[in-house]
Design a protein around this motif. Structure first.
Motif: not given
Length: 814
Positions: A280-288, A341-349, A407-413
């Motif tokens: 989801g577009r809003l779901e992108t904020f899970n990274l943060f 299974a969980a949010p794709a959290y990259i980390g606030a830092i 899962s293409i978000q692995v590039i951003a990961e």
């Protein structure tokens, strides 16, 4: 020695961190992974065959009636790259994959000349990214394996463009070989996009700087390296590609759906299936903010409103069982995907550092990583950005072969932490003025901190916290006298949203403060690195532990043998003949457990045989309770397990056709549509459906008398023997899956043509008399692939040696 010390320290730290996070492995325990549990069931016959005959079967009959083992479990000959991989992954699983995350990202950062201490911390942060940890918990080992080699491949490419052609060639060839050996084509495909974006940026820079000859030389070196990497994996790649033509990832011959409507004809998967898991577009904020969209379905909420509501409802007379049911379905996740299974959290830092890098980093690496991140996020939206996704599905080669576009978000990961570390590197640099650093920090804090502040203070008023379509369910509850449950669910979702928004705000403020103190020279670089490490790891590890922790581990025995023989299993196994089992007490198309004990008509695979899937869609549709008994009979389904009021029940199918039988008539059809529809209207014991292209030179009518017999005399996974006796020529149908690329038929030792009948089965005309019939799986692709593999290994060894000697000779001459 001084140059090797940082690497030794890094390896030790990574080993300790990997074992510390997955500490139960030190006690001999193993992680319970859902996908791996299913894999154990699916691969049982293959492993047993390997143990009994000390060779590979390349086929198994325990999944989907029969399929190649290429996408389940196969050991290919001369697979030396796998041995190298095992040498690198020397820790117990899953600590080995976590270590691989760390060491790969460290190699990439060292290639980019990042200080080794910062590189160690950055690598730990990359490895503890929540998505990368969660896929280990789920058992997506091949995916984790492939992602872990991304940084190694990128390192090799960057070395070549740094004009270190020799080293870059070796690193790229080996890293790409290991990447392909990980055997997750989808992840390697996404890596291609990351490399392609870098190539476009490099091309523009080369043209601008008039360095096209260097570009061409670099591309040439890399092409040779990649070709050799493909060659070292030739057997696996060729076998997988061969099977892919017969899998659900290939073009269907059908033009109709089970209900008779027109089917969208594609060369790959259906669009709806490809985009089912769209971010989801809003779901992108899970990274943060980790639980921006509620986390998962079953998040633990402190002082839960749902629990309080249900407790009061029970006190008021609600059945406790109904209360437990409502508690279990009260999902905290309110995003667009069916399940996470969980949010794709990259980390606030890391998000903070990524934005900081936008102000401090310049050059092609910045352009590349920003472009890659934007591309990755936009493509992960799938159906939520349909015009872009549809374009890629329709026009970009292979994009329609893969599902779960999220899962293409692995590039951003990879891109976000990498640019973030490069940003911190610039903050340490004396080439950047103090004023520029303060300005960058100020605007980063305003942007990132301001966003976190907005969500913390007013976020609960910005969104409904409801899932599209769930209102109807809760309205029905109100009609049953359970009023206010939706409000309790929304309140819990808001609690998670606020608590994690506040958490992220806290990390941003503290980290911004540490960076400000460093710029103002109140603390030194060492203190900053310590503070960075503590905040980064405290943030990520605590989120990771919500979803993958020690509770995932069990004794090695329980993990290695996850299936217990039930009374029904024991009863079935008393029958020593060769037959199949249908377990309709569960979804047969996502069931690897039955394959552990029996020959199942279903199975568990992300790459199912296409015709088997279509047979199920039309004739064994559990969801609509449409089961064609004749199809079960022709598949030799002797035992059927169902679920009843008192639990599972066992039925013995006395009408099964057996392992092989003679038919009176061949009914010729002209299309796949007719072929699959006709199975609704025939007696499979007497009639077989055959396509016109298979029916050439075959009679269509046969006479069977009482003395005519055919029976199975010997069974192996990759070899079956039958004995037939008839006064006249007959046509036999075998309850085995037709697969033209490998199965050969022999009558009395002579190679004989066999054909496909009944959409999925094998059939063959048998001459009069007594004969021995054999089917052997003899795939030529293995021998061809092995030849290419050996040649590629030789070249991978000889080219660097020759290159080294040439450079040495040239140096001596000069």
């Amino acid at each position: 020695m001084k140059k090797t010390i940082p690497y030794i320290i890094a390896i030790l730290i990574f080993v300790i961190a990997s074992l510390a996070y997955f500490s139960p492995v030190l006690k001999g325990k193993k992680i319970q992974q859902g996908d791996i549990t299913q894999f154990i069931g699916s691969s049982k016959e293959i492993k047993d065959f390997r143990k009994a005959y000390d060779t590979e079967p390349y086929w198994t009959n325990t999944s989907f009636g029969g399929m190649p083992s290429y996408v389940i479990s196969t050991y290919y000959p001369n697979d030396y790259i796998k041995k190298l991989d095992k040498l690198i992954r020397f820790l117990p699983r899953p600590a080995d994959y976590l270590f691989l995350y760390f060491i790969g990202f460290f190699a990439l950062l060292m290639t980019l000349k990042v200080d080794w201490k910062l590189a160690i911390i950055g690598s730990l942060g990359f490895g503890f990214s929540t998505y990368l940890i969660v896929i280990l918990g789920a058992g997506h080992n091949a995916k984790a394996h492939a992602i872990a080699y991304f940084p190694f491949v990128i390192s090799g490419i960057l070395l070549v463009f740094q004009r270190k052609y020799f080293t870059g060639f070796i690193v790229t060839a080996l890293a790409m070989s290991l990447e392909l050996a990980a055997n997750h084509v989808q992840m390697t495909y996404y890596l291609f996009f990351l490399v392609l974006i870098y190539g476009i940026v490099q091309l523009t820079e080369s043209i601008k700087n008039k360095e096209v000859p260097h570009l061409m030389k670099s591309v040439g070196v890399l092409l040779v390296a990649v070709i050799l990497a493909i060659g070292t994996n030739a057997t696996n790649l060729m076998a997988t590609q061969e099977y892919a033509k017969h899998s659900t990832r290939s073009k269907s011959e059908l033009t109709i759906t089970p209900d008779g409507s027109e089917k969208e004809v594609t060369s790959g998967l259906d669009k709806s299936y490809i985009t089912e898991y769209s971010y989801g577009r809003l779901e992108t904020f899970n990274l943060f903010i980790p639980r921006f969209m509620g986390g998962t379905s079953h998040e633990e909420v402190k002082d839960s409103e749902v629990r309080s509501f249900l407790q009061e409802a029970v006190n008021d007379g609600l059945n406790p069982d109904d209360a437990n049911y409502l508690l279990n379905i009260a999902s905290m996740y309110w995003g667009d995907q069916p399940i996470v299974a969980a949010p794709a959290y990259i980390g606030a830092i890391f998000i903070f550092l990524f934005v900081l890098a936008l102000f401090l980093v310049s050059g092609k690496l910045k352009k590349w990583l920003i472009a890659a991140t934007i591309f990755s996020i936009l493509m992960s939206w799938g159906r939520n950005l349909s015009f872009l996704t549809d374009f890629f599905i329709d026009y970009i080669p292979m994009y329609n072969k893969f599902r779960a576009v999220s899962s293409i978000q692995v590039i951003a990961e990879l891109a976000i932490p990498l640019l973030g570390i490069l940003g911190l590197k610039e903050l340490f640099s004396t080439d950047v003025s103090k004023e520029a650093k303060i300005k960058a920090l100020k605007w980063t804090t305003i942007i990132v901190g301001g966003l976190a502040l907005i969500f913390t203070v007013g976020g609960t008023g910005l969104f409904t916290f409801e899932v599209l379509g769930e209102t109807t369910f809760y309205e029905n509850l109100e009609e049953q006298g359970i009023s206010g449950f939706l409000e309790a669910v929304v309140a819990d979702r808001q609690t998670l949203f606020f608590s994690d928004s506040l958490r992220t705000l806290g990390f941003v403020v503290v980290f911004a403060g540490i960076l400000w103190l460093f710029i103002k020279e109140k603390i030194n670089q060492t203190i900053l690195l310590i503070g960075f490490a503590v905040l980064l790891l405290f943030d990520l590890v605590n989120v990771d532990k919500r979803y993958v922790n020690n509770n995932y581990f069990a004794s090695a025995r329980k993990v290695d043998k996850p299936f217990k023989k039930s009374a029904i299993d024991a009863e079935i196994l008393k029958d020593k003949s060769y037959y199949r089992v249908a377990d309709f007490s569960k979804n047969v198309l996502t069931d690897g457990a039955t394959s552990y004990f029996h020959k199942s008509i279903g199975g568990y695979s992300a790459v199912k045989p296409r015709r088997a899937q279509e047979l199920f869609d039309f004739h064994i549709d559990q969801r609509n309770n449409k089961i064609n008994q004749e199809v079960l009979n022709m598949l030799n389904t002797k035992y059927v397990i169902r679920i009843g009021e008192k639990g599972k029940t066992l039925e013995k199918n006395e009408r099964t056709n057996g392992n092989a039988w003679f038919v009176n008539n061949l009914k010729v059809v002209n299309s796949a549509d007719e072929e699959i529809k006709e199975l609704d209207s025939i007696n499979t014991k007497k009639v077989a459906i055959i396509r016109s292209d298979f029916a050439k030179d075959l009679p269509t009518d046969f006479t069977i008398d009482s003395t005519t017999t055919i029976k199975l005399t010997n069974y192996k996974a990759n070899e079956l023997a039958y004995e037939s006796n008839a006064n006249l020529n007959q046509f036999a149908v075998f309850s085995e899956m037709y697969y033209k690329d490998g199965w050969n038929a022999y009558i009395d030792g002579q190679l004989t043509q066999h054909v496909r009948v009944n959409y999925v089965l094998r059939g063959m005309e048998i001459p009069a008399g007594k004969h021995e019939i054999e089917f052997k799986f003899e795939p030529t692709v293995i021998k061809k692939g092995n030849t290419i593999t050996l040649i590629s290994y030789a070249l991978l060894l000889l080219i660097p040696i020759g290159w080294f000697l040439y450079e040495r000779k040239k140096k001596n001459v000069s």
